[in-house]
Design a protein around this motif. Structure first.
Motif, short mmCIF file in Angstrom:
data_model
loop_
_atom_site.label_atom_id
_atom_site.label_comp_id
_atom_site.label_asym_id
_atom_site.label_seq_id
_atom_site.Cartn_x
_atom_site.Cartn_y
_atom_site.Cartn_z
N TRP A 236 -10.15 -9.07 -6.73
CA TRP A 236 -10.73 -8.14 -5.79
C TRP A 236 -9.59 -7.49 -5.03
O TRP A 236 -8.66 -8.14 -4.63
N MET A 237 -9.67 -6.22 -4.85
CA MET A 237 -8.63 -5.56 -4.08
C MET A 237 -9.23 -4.52 -3.15
O MET A 237 -10.19 -3.85 -3.49
N MET B 39 -8.78 -1.12 -1.57
CA MET B 39 -8.01 0.05 -1.95
C MET B 39 -8.36 1.23 -1.05
O MET B 39 -9.48 1.35 -0.59
N ASP C 12 -4.00 0.67 -4.46
CA ASP C 12 -3.87 -0.70 -3.98
C ASP C 12 -2.47 -0.86 -3.43
O ASP C 12 -1.49 -0.88 -4.19
N ASP C 13 -2.36 -0.95 -2.10
CA ASP C 13 -1.05 -1.04 -1.46
C ASP C 13 -0.30 -2.32 -1.84
O ASP C 13 0.92 -2.30 -1.96
N ASP C 14 -1.01 -3.42 -2.04
CA ASP C 14 -0.35 -4.69 -2.36
C ASP C 14 0.22 -4.69 -3.78
O ASP C 14 1.33 -5.16 -4.00
N THR D 22 -0.66 -0.08 -7.29
CA THR D 22 -1.38 0.44 -8.45
C THR D 22 -2.23 1.62 -8.03
O THR D 22 -3.01 1.54 -7.08
#
Length: 111
Positions: free
Chosen positions: A28-29, A31, A48-50, A53
């Protein structure tokens, strides 16, 4: 562009598949997402900052994931006067890319 243009969304994305098995890895992300109503090429993007992507949903060809993308690329893409031109000049061919494995294709299956 105002802060109201960004809409956080939760996405379930398949990150990896071991060839020949049914083992899928999901994550799960949270975004940042943006929809382009005026672009004839790109419908929406999410970032997605982490994981760095970038997900781009093209109007004609479906969704693609671009990897190791700096956050500034997403921010500039959302501010671009021409989203398609920005994509062609700053993203296409510059980052590792993969078509969304969940994309459903129409027509006969490959044998």
């Amino acid at each position: 562009m105002s802060a109201q243009d960004f809409h956080p969304a939760l996405f379930l994305i398949r990150l990896d598949c071991r060839k020949g098995t049914r083992h899928w890895f999901f994550r799960w992300m949270l975004m940042r997402a943006y929809r382009f109503n005026q672009s004839s090429m790109i419908e929406r993007v999410a970032f997605d900052d982490d994981a760095h992507t970038l997900s781009i949903s093209f109007r004609q060809t479906g969704k693609y994931f671009y990897y190791d993308v700096p956050a500034t690329i997403f921010d500039e893409l959302c501010k671009a006067v021409s989203v398609g031109t920005y994509f062609n000049e700053q993203i296409k061919g510059r980052f590792a890319c993969r078509r969304d494995p969940e994309r459903r294709r129409f027509g006969p299956k490959d044998e």
